[in-house]
Design a protein around this motif. Sequence first.
Motif, PDB file in Angstrom:
ATOM      1  N   ASN A   1      37.971 -53.945  74.471  1.00  0.00           N
ATOM      2  CA  ASN A   1      38.741 -55.218  74.827  1.00  0.00           C
ATOM      3  C   ASN A   1      37.868 -56.007  75.070  1.00  0.00           C
ATOM      4  OD1 ASN A   1      41.800 -54.682  74.257  1.00  0.00           O
ATOM      5  ND2 ASN A   1      41.080 -52.729  75.496  1.00  0.00           N
ATOM      6  N   LEU A   2      36.625 -55.574  75.823  1.00  0.00           N
ATOM      7  CA  LEU A   2      35.614 -56.529  76.308  1.00  0.00           C
ATOM      8  C   LEU A   2      34.664 -56.873  75.368  1.00  0.00           C
ATOM      9  CD1 LEU A   2      35.082 -54.615  79.835  1.00  0.00           C
ATOM     10  CD2 LEU A   2      35.776 -56.737  79.612  1.00  0.00           C
ATOM     11  N   THR A   3      34.094 -58.101  75.460  1.00  0.00           N
ATOM     12  CA  THR A   3      33.084 -58.225  74.551  1.00  0.00           C
ATOM     13  C   THR A   3      31.828 -57.889  75.120  1.00  0.00           C
ATOM     14  OG1 THR A   3      32.801 -60.776  75.591  1.00  0.00           O
ATOM     15  CG2 THR A   3      34.405 -60.471  73.780  1.00  0.00           C
ATOM     16  N   ALA A   4      30.582 -57.892  74.247  1.00  0.00           N
ATOM     17  CA  ALA A   4      29.627 -57.344  74.652  1.00  0.00           C
ATOM     18  C   ALA A   4      28.797 -58.565  75.738  1.00  0.00           C
ATOM     19  CB  ALA A   4      28.498 -57.293  73.408  1.00  0.00           C
ATOM     20  N   ASP A   5      29.097 -59.872  75.276  1.00  0.00           N
ATOM     21  CA  ASP A   5      28.584 -60.799  76.214  1.00  0.00           C
ATOM     22  C   ASP A   5      29.353 -60.820  77.748  1.00  0.00           C
ATOM     23  OD1 ASP A   5      27.035 -61.872  74.297  1.00  0.00           O
ATOM     24  OD2 ASP A   5      28.614 -63.492  73.563  1.00  0.00           O
ATOM     25  N   GLU A   6      30.310 -60.315  77.552  1.00  0.00           N
ATOM     26  CA  GLU A   6      31.025 -60.248  79.097  1.00  0.00           C
ATOM     27  C   GLU A   6      30.282 -59.198  79.718  1.00  0.00           C
ATOM     28  OE1 GLU A   6      35.671 -61.624  78.541  1.00  0.00           O
ATOM     29  OE2 GLU A   6      35.071 -59.644  77.668  1.00  0.00           O
ATOM     30  N   VAL A   7      29.849 -57.939  79.118  1.00  0.00           N
ATOM     31  CA  VAL A   7      29.342 -56.837  79.670  1.00  0.00           C
ATOM     32  C   VAL A   7      27.866 -57.258  80.122  1.00  0.00           C
ATOM     33  CG1 VAL A   7      28.558 -54.509  79.542  1.00  0.00           C
ATOM     34  CG2 VAL A   7      30.878 -55.113  78.559  1.00  0.00           C
ATOM     35  N   ARG A   8      27.191 -57.887  79.343  1.00  0.00           N
ATOM     36  CA  ARG A   8      25.566 -58.599  79.570  1.00  0.00           C
ATOM     37  C   ARG A   8      25.711 -59.435  80.754  1.00  0.00           C
ATOM     38  NH1 ARG A   8      25.778 -59.325  73.809  1.00  0.00           N
ATOM     39  NH2 ARG A   8      24.778 -57.376  72.698  1.00  0.00           N
ATOM     40  N   GLU A   9      26.788 -60.453  80.868  1.00  0.00           N
ATOM     41  CA  GLU A   9      27.015 -61.232  81.971  1.00  0.00           C
ATOM     42  C   GLU A   9      26.966 -60.562  83.062  1.00  0.00           C
ATOM     43  OE1 GLU A   9      29.298 -65.288  83.194  1.00  0.00           O
ATOM     44  OE2 GLU A   9      29.776 -64.398  81.321  1.00  0.00           O
TER      45      GLU A   9
ATOM     46  N   GLU B   1      36.077 -47.911  78.817  1.00  0.00           N
ATOM     47  CA  GLU B   1      37.268 -48.997  79.305  1.00  0.00           C
ATOM     48  C   GLU B   1      38.594 -48.092  79.753  1.00  0.00           C
ATOM     49  OE1 GLU B   1      38.285 -51.832  76.330  1.00  0.00           O
ATOM     50  OE2 GLU B   1      36.478 -52.836  76.345  1.00  0.00           O
ATOM     51  N   ARG B   2      39.217 -48.700  80.652  1.00  0.00           N
ATOM     52  CA  ARG B   2      40.463 -47.894  81.166  1.00  0.00           C
ATOM     53  C   ARG B   2      41.534 -48.130  79.986  1.00  0.00           C
ATOM     54  NH1 ARG B   2      40.117 -47.759  86.669  1.00  0.00           N
ATOM     55  NH2 ARG B   2      38.410 -49.032  87.780  1.00  0.00           N
ATOM     56  N   GLU B   3      42.343 -47.327  80.074  1.00  0.00           N
ATOM     57  CA  GLU B   3      43.562 -46.937  79.074  1.00  0.00           C
ATOM     58  C   GLU B   3      44.578 -46.954  79.833  1.00  0.00           C
ATOM     59  OE1 GLU B   3      43.048 -43.722  76.603  1.00  0.00           O
ATOM     60  OE2 GLU B   3      40.925 -44.002  75.757  1.00  0.00           O
ATOM     61  N   PRO B   4      45.571 -47.705  79.351  1.00  0.00           N
ATOM     62  CA  PRO B   4      46.884 -47.946  80.197  1.00  0.00           C
ATOM     63  C   PRO B   4      47.724 -46.806  79.804  1.00  0.00           C
ATOM     64  CG  PRO B   4      46.957 -49.506  78.202  1.00  0.00           C
ATOM     65  CD  PRO B   4      45.509 -48.733  78.214  1.00  0.00           C
ATOM     66  N   VAL B   5      48.566 -46.450  80.971  1.00  0.00           N
ATOM     67  CA  VAL B   5      49.422 -45.261  80.794  1.00  0.00           C
ATOM     68  C   VAL B   5      50.926 -45.915  81.271  1.00  0.00           C
ATOM     69  CG1 VAL B   5      47.850 -43.580  81.244  1.00  0.00           C
ATOM     70  CG2 VAL B   5      49.234 -44.522  83.310  1.00  0.00           C
TER      71      VAL B   5
ATOM     72  N   VAL C   1      48.602 -50.591  83.741  1.00  0.00           N
ATOM     73  CA  VAL C   1      48.158 -49.750  84.722  1.00  0.00           C
ATOM     74  C   VAL C   1      47.724 -48.469  84.265  1.00  0.00           C
ATOM     75  CG1 VAL C   1      49.050 -48.308  86.967  1.00  0.00           C
ATOM     76  CG2 VAL C   1      49.878 -50.504  86.178  1.00  0.00           C
ATOM     77  N   ASP C   2      46.543 -48.054  84.728  1.00  0.00           N
ATOM     78  CA  ASP C   2      45.800 -46.619  84.238  1.00  0.00           C
ATOM     79  C   ASP C   2      46.172 -45.689  85.066  1.00  0.00           C
ATOM     80  OD1 ASP C   2      44.334 -47.000  86.467  1.00  0.00           O
ATOM     81  OD2 ASP C   2      42.444 -46.700  85.737  1.00  0.00           O
ATOM     82  N   ALA C   3      45.617 -44.724  84.562  1.00  0.00           N
ATOM     83  CA  ALA C   3      45.952 -43.136  85.177  1.00  0.00           C
ATOM     84  C   ALA C   3      45.637 -42.983  86.517  1.00  0.00           C
ATOM     85  CB  ALA C   3      45.109 -42.059  84.398  1.00  0.00           C
ATOM     86  N   THR C   4      44.606 -43.971  87.155  1.00  0.00           N
ATOM     87  CA  THR C   4      44.340 -43.975  88.466  1.00  0.00           C
ATOM     88  C   THR C   4      45.526 -45.004  89.361  1.00  0.00           C
ATOM     89  OG1 THR C   4      42.674 -45.999  88.402  1.00  0.00           O
ATOM     90  CG2 THR C   4      42.268 -43.480  87.948  1.00  0.00           C
TER      91      THR C   4
ATOM     92  N   ARG D   1      30.810 -52.024  86.632  1.00  0.00           N
ATOM     93  CA  ARG D   1      32.158 -51.643  87.291  1.00  0.00           C
ATOM     94  C   ARG D   1      33.067 -52.643  87.872  1.00  0.00           C
ATOM     95  NH1 ARG D   1      32.503 -46.073  87.567  1.00  0.00           N
ATOM     96  NH2 ARG D   1      30.556 -44.838  86.776  1.00  0.00           N
ATOM     97  N   GLU D   2      32.392 -53.921  88.309  1.00  0.00           N
ATOM     98  CA  GLU D   2      33.272 -54.897  88.884  1.00  0.00           C
ATOM     99  C   GLU D   2      34.126 -55.255  87.863  1.00  0.00           C
ATOM    100  OE1 GLU D   2      30.906 -57.504  91.007  1.00  0.00           O
ATOM    101  OE2 GLU D   2      30.334 -56.113  92.373  1.00  0.00           O
ATOM    102  N   LEU D   3      33.907 -55.388  86.774  1.00  0.00           N
ATOM    103  CA  LEU D   3      34.952 -55.744  85.747  1.00  0.00           C
ATOM    104  C   LEU D   3      35.950 -54.577  85.763  1.00  0.00           C
ATOM    105  CD1 LEU D   3      32.598 -56.376  82.384  1.00  0.00           C
ATOM    106  CD2 LEU D   3      33.625 -58.015  83.969  1.00  0.00           C
ATOM    107  N   PRO D   4      37.321 -55.593  85.898  1.00  0.00           N
ATOM    108  CA  PRO D   4      38.610 -54.743  86.107  1.00  0.00           C
ATOM    109  C   PRO D   4      38.816 -53.803  84.890  1.00  0.00           C
ATOM    110  CG  PRO D   4      38.750 -57.148  86.428  1.00  0.00           C
ATOM    111  CD  PRO D   4      37.598 -57.077  85.990  1.00  0.00           C
ATOM    112  N   ARG D   5      38.345 -54.141  83.798  1.00  0.00           N
ATOM    113  CA  ARG D   5      38.711 -53.134  82.406  1.00  0.00           C
ATOM    114  C   ARG D   5      37.722 -52.147  82.547  1.00  0.00           C
ATOM    115  NH1 ARG D   5      42.240 -54.393  78.437  1.00  0.00           N
ATOM    116  NH2 ARG D   5      43.118 -56.412  78.537  1.00  0.00           N
ATOM    117  N   VAL D   6      36.668 -52.051  83.207  1.00  0.00           N
ATOM    118  CA  VAL D   6      35.827 -50.897  83.277  1.00  0.00           C
ATOM    119  C   VAL D   6      35.866 -49.708  84.188  1.00  0.00           C
ATOM    120  CG1 VAL D   6      33.354 -50.354  83.511  1.00  0.00           C
ATOM    121  CG2 VAL D   6      34.053 -52.643  82.412  1.00  0.00           C
TER     122      VAL D   6
END
Length: 256
Positions: A82-90, A137-141, A153-156, A113-118
């Motif tokens: 769901n994230l793009t490679a550019d978002e991760v690089r940034e 990436e986080r997976e929703p439950v 919302v994920d498993a945590t 890890r500050e990216l919410p989806r990571v």
Amino acid sequence: MSTTASRRRPATASGPDSRSAPRRRAPRGRPRRPVRRPYQRAVMRRRLIAILIMVTVTAVVGTVWFTPVLGVRAVEVRGAVNLTADEVREAAAVEAGTPLVRVDVHAVDARVRELPRVAGVHVERLPPGTLRLTVDEREPVGVINSPDGAHLVDATAKDYATVTGPPSGLPELRVGPDALAAAIGVITQLPEALRREVLIVTADTPSDVRVTLSAGREARWGSSADTPRKAAVLEVLMTRKGSVFDVSSPELPTVS
């Protein structure tokens, strides 16, 4: 009869031939160089080799640590869905040309890890000039429907993203802030077959979790404690007629 024996001394030769011959002097020339012993030559060779090694190591260390020769030329991103490679690089914020060995992988990990989806990331240095980021990436439950969108919302029990429409197959969470962790604890411990039957999870408090199942059925769960045992009891109860299954006390379950 006494006779006096005349003692004769050897005659001393006289004349030019009788003089002692003068000592011969060594011919003058270049002084002889001292012969170097084999171990002295070996010591000199070892010293020269040691100096060459030190110079080489110093040059290599200087090149690796202080020049862009082995600097970062590419930041490779894997695992992003769901994230793009550019978002991760940034988020990684690694400047091109930074010597690869001087990249602080722990700092890069923390920034990504500050990216919410990571949920996690693995940082690798790949000489000569590649930094690889493998993202988990986080997976929703579950999903919380709100006026501003569907909160995933994920498993945590982390509310990590908001989308316009909830993904199919996720149960809706109708819970208070204090009961969210308990509701997620129930969902994540259910067997896969039973989890697919869950439509809504409701909870006002952590000890008052209720699960709405398909076909108009409801399971009164109580707290998230002993969820695997409660799930096993529920699967047996669901073979009986009824619409409300109370497994809050798995030793004394009821069907109504």
